[in-house]
Enzyme design. Structure first.
Site, PDB file in Angstrom:
ATOM      1  N   ARG A  34      -7.772   0.739  -5.572  1.00 36.88           N
ATOM      2  CA  ARG A  34      -8.582  -0.086  -6.555  1.00 36.88           C
ATOM      3  C   ARG A  34     -10.320  -0.642  -6.310  1.00 36.88           C
ATOM      4  O   ARG A  34     -10.667  -0.032  -7.397  1.00 36.88           O
ATOM      5  CB  ARG A  34      -8.396  -2.057  -5.168  1.00 36.88           C
ATOM      6  CG  ARG A  34      -9.112  -3.238  -6.231  1.00 36.88           C
ATOM      7  CD  ARG A  34      -8.963  -4.556  -5.004  1.00 36.88           C
ATOM      8  NE  ARG A  34      -8.875  -3.869  -3.720  1.00 36.88           N
ATOM      9  CZ  ARG A  34      -9.807  -4.756  -3.002  1.00 36.88           C
ATOM     10  NH1 ARG A  34      -9.261  -5.707  -3.172  1.00 36.88           N
ATOM     11  NH2 ARG A  34     -10.206  -4.178  -1.888  1.00 36.88           N
ATOM     12  N   ASP A  48      -5.523  -3.190  -9.788  1.00 34.89           N
ATOM     13  CA  ASP A  48      -5.530  -4.255  -8.539  1.00 34.89           C
ATOM     14  C   ASP A  48      -4.053  -4.821  -8.871  1.00 34.89           C
ATOM     15  O   ASP A  48      -3.845  -5.250  -9.685  1.00 34.89           O
ATOM     16  CB  ASP A  48      -7.343  -5.207  -9.303  1.00 34.89           C
ATOM     17  CG  ASP A  48      -6.827  -6.100  -8.061  1.00 34.89           C
ATOM     18  OD1 ASP A  48      -6.018  -6.960  -7.480  1.00 34.89           O
ATOM     19  OD2 ASP A  48      -8.385  -6.632  -8.228  1.00 34.89           O
ATOM     20  N   VAL A  49      -3.404  -4.920  -7.380  1.00 36.43           N
ATOM     21  CA  VAL A  49      -2.330  -5.991  -7.666  1.00 36.43           C
ATOM     22  C   VAL A  49      -2.318  -6.904  -8.073  1.00 36.43           C
ATOM     23  O   VAL A  49      -1.198  -8.144  -8.305  1.00 36.43           O
ATOM     24  CB  VAL A  49      -1.580  -5.559  -6.316  1.00 36.43           C
ATOM     25  CG1 VAL A  49      -0.961  -4.291  -6.290  1.00 36.43           C
ATOM     26  CG2 VAL A  49      -2.421  -6.204  -4.843  1.00 36.43           C
ATOM     27  N   TYR A 140      -2.782 -15.717   5.755  1.00 39.46           N
ATOM     28  CA  TYR A 140      -2.227 -13.938   5.992  1.00 39.46           C
ATOM     29  C   TYR A 140      -0.729 -14.191   6.188  1.00 39.46           C
ATOM     30  O   TYR A 140      -0.528 -13.546   5.898  1.00 39.46           O
ATOM     31  CB  TYR A 140      -2.907 -13.660   7.018  1.00 39.46           C
ATOM     32  CG  TYR A 140      -2.776 -12.341   6.787  1.00 39.46           C
ATOM     33  CD1 TYR A 140      -3.189 -11.341   6.225  1.00 39.46           C
ATOM     34  CD2 TYR A 140      -2.426 -11.852   8.225  1.00 39.46           C
ATOM     35  CE1 TYR A 140      -2.341  -9.843   5.981  1.00 39.46           C
ATOM     36  CE2 TYR A 140      -1.858 -10.332   8.057  1.00 39.46           C
ATOM     37  CZ  TYR A 140      -2.077  -9.512   7.444  1.00 39.46           C
ATOM     38  OH  TYR A 140      -1.904  -7.728   8.135  1.00 39.46           O
ATOM     39  N   LYS A 144       2.474 -13.085   4.713  1.00 38.31           N
ATOM     40  CA  LYS A 144       3.444 -12.145   5.269  1.00 38.31           C
ATOM     41  C   LYS A 144       5.052 -12.479   5.372  1.00 38.31           C
ATOM     42  O   LYS A 144       5.700 -11.312   5.954  1.00 38.31           O
ATOM     43  CB  LYS A 144       2.841 -11.437   6.218  1.00 38.31           C
ATOM     44  CG  LYS A 144       1.633 -11.020   5.981  1.00 38.31           C
ATOM     45  CD  LYS A 144       1.595  -9.209   5.286  1.00 38.31           C
ATOM     46  CE  LYS A 144       0.390  -8.563   5.357  1.00 38.31           C
ATOM     47  NZ  LYS A 144       1.089  -7.546   4.392  1.00 38.31           N
TER      48      LYS A 144
END
Ligand code: NDP
Length: 234
Positions: A34, A48-49, A140, A144
């Site tokens: 990125r 950039d995802v 986060y 995940k």
């Protein structure tokens, strides 16, 4: 074995170790980066995802160079740690967008070629905190944990097409992400790890290479911990 492999966030840390491991095994490996420069010796595509257009353009470049992606490792990820009462909505949604929606974007795009090939390996890099939780990481941990439900559903959809979808859940790994943590906090985490130390990125990469490799043909929908025992029992 020379398969077309794409590793997102493969310019440093765990992603770079995975890319090097698979390249060493003879695969044609591309990595997304990125910022900064692409790593030497690997085919790098800027992506950039969080952008569907970027993801599509990156896949097109990789397909032109190495053919349809047969192995996808969705590794790109960020943290933006804050305690919940102070967490702004965009701090929550930014992390979900990069980690979980980012994995959706690349996995969806990868299935296009894999369905045609009638084979493929998708490996998502989650985390031990998906199961354990972690104070300051509601965003986060949610991203995940979401990857696990995503992977298991995709594994059910795609199994009959010869495509496996698995999750690797690292514990506490020596990278820039953990080096940014306060030293006293790092020591506290290390005390809870039965093996008493952090993992090297290479130790995660070896397991990802196995799950992506020919000896793991009958593994799908699995969550494989590589955490020194930190998440044991969860
Ligand atoms: P690093 O912070 O060292 O590297 C993160 C990588 O992700 C970089 O290549 C970065 O690119 C890329 N990235 C971040 N956001 C985006 C984005 N929007 N689009 C494209 N690329 C992006 O992290 P690690 O190597 O430590 O972590 C890799 C993965 O492993 C992450 O998903 C992380 O959550 C997970 N993990 C890490 C653990 C650890 O202890 N380190 C433990 C458990 C899981 P750039 O260089 O351009 O910023």
């Amino acid at each position: 074995m020379s398969r077309s492999v794409l590793v997102t966030g493969g310019n440093r840390g765990i992603g770079l170790a995975i890319a090097r491991e698979l390249a060493q095994a003879g695969d044609a490996v591309a990595v997304t980066y990125r910022s900064g420069e692409p790593p030497a010796g690997l085919f790098g595509v800027r992506c950039d995802v969080t952008s569907t257009a970027d993801v599509d353009a990156a896949f097109e470049k990789v397909e032109a160079e190495h053919g349809p992606v047969e192995v996808l490792v969705a590794n790109a990820g960020i943290t933006k740690d804050t305690l919940l009462p102070m967490m702004k909505e965009e701090t929550f949604t930014d992390v979900i967008d990069a980690n979980l929606t980012g994995a959706y974007r690349v996995a969806k795009r990868a299935t296009r070629g894999m369905l045609r090939l009638k084979r493929g390996r998708i490996v998502l890099i989650s985390s031990v905190v998906a199961m354990l939780g972690s104070a300051g990481q509601t965003n986060y941990a949610a991203s995940k944990a979401g990857m696990i439900g995503f992977a298991r559903s995709a594994a059910r959809e795609l199994g009959s097409r010869g495509i496996t979808v698995n999750v690797v859940a690292p514990g506490f790994v020596e990278t820039d992400m953990t080096a940014a943590l306060d030293e006293a906090y790092q020591e506290q985490i290390r005390k809870n790890i039965p093996l008493g130390r952090q993992a090297t990125p290479e130790e995660i990469a070896k397991v990802v290479a196995f799950v992506a490799g020919p000896d793991a043909a009958y593994i799908t929908g699995a969550v494989i911990p590589v955490d020194g025992g930190l998440g044991m029992g969860h």
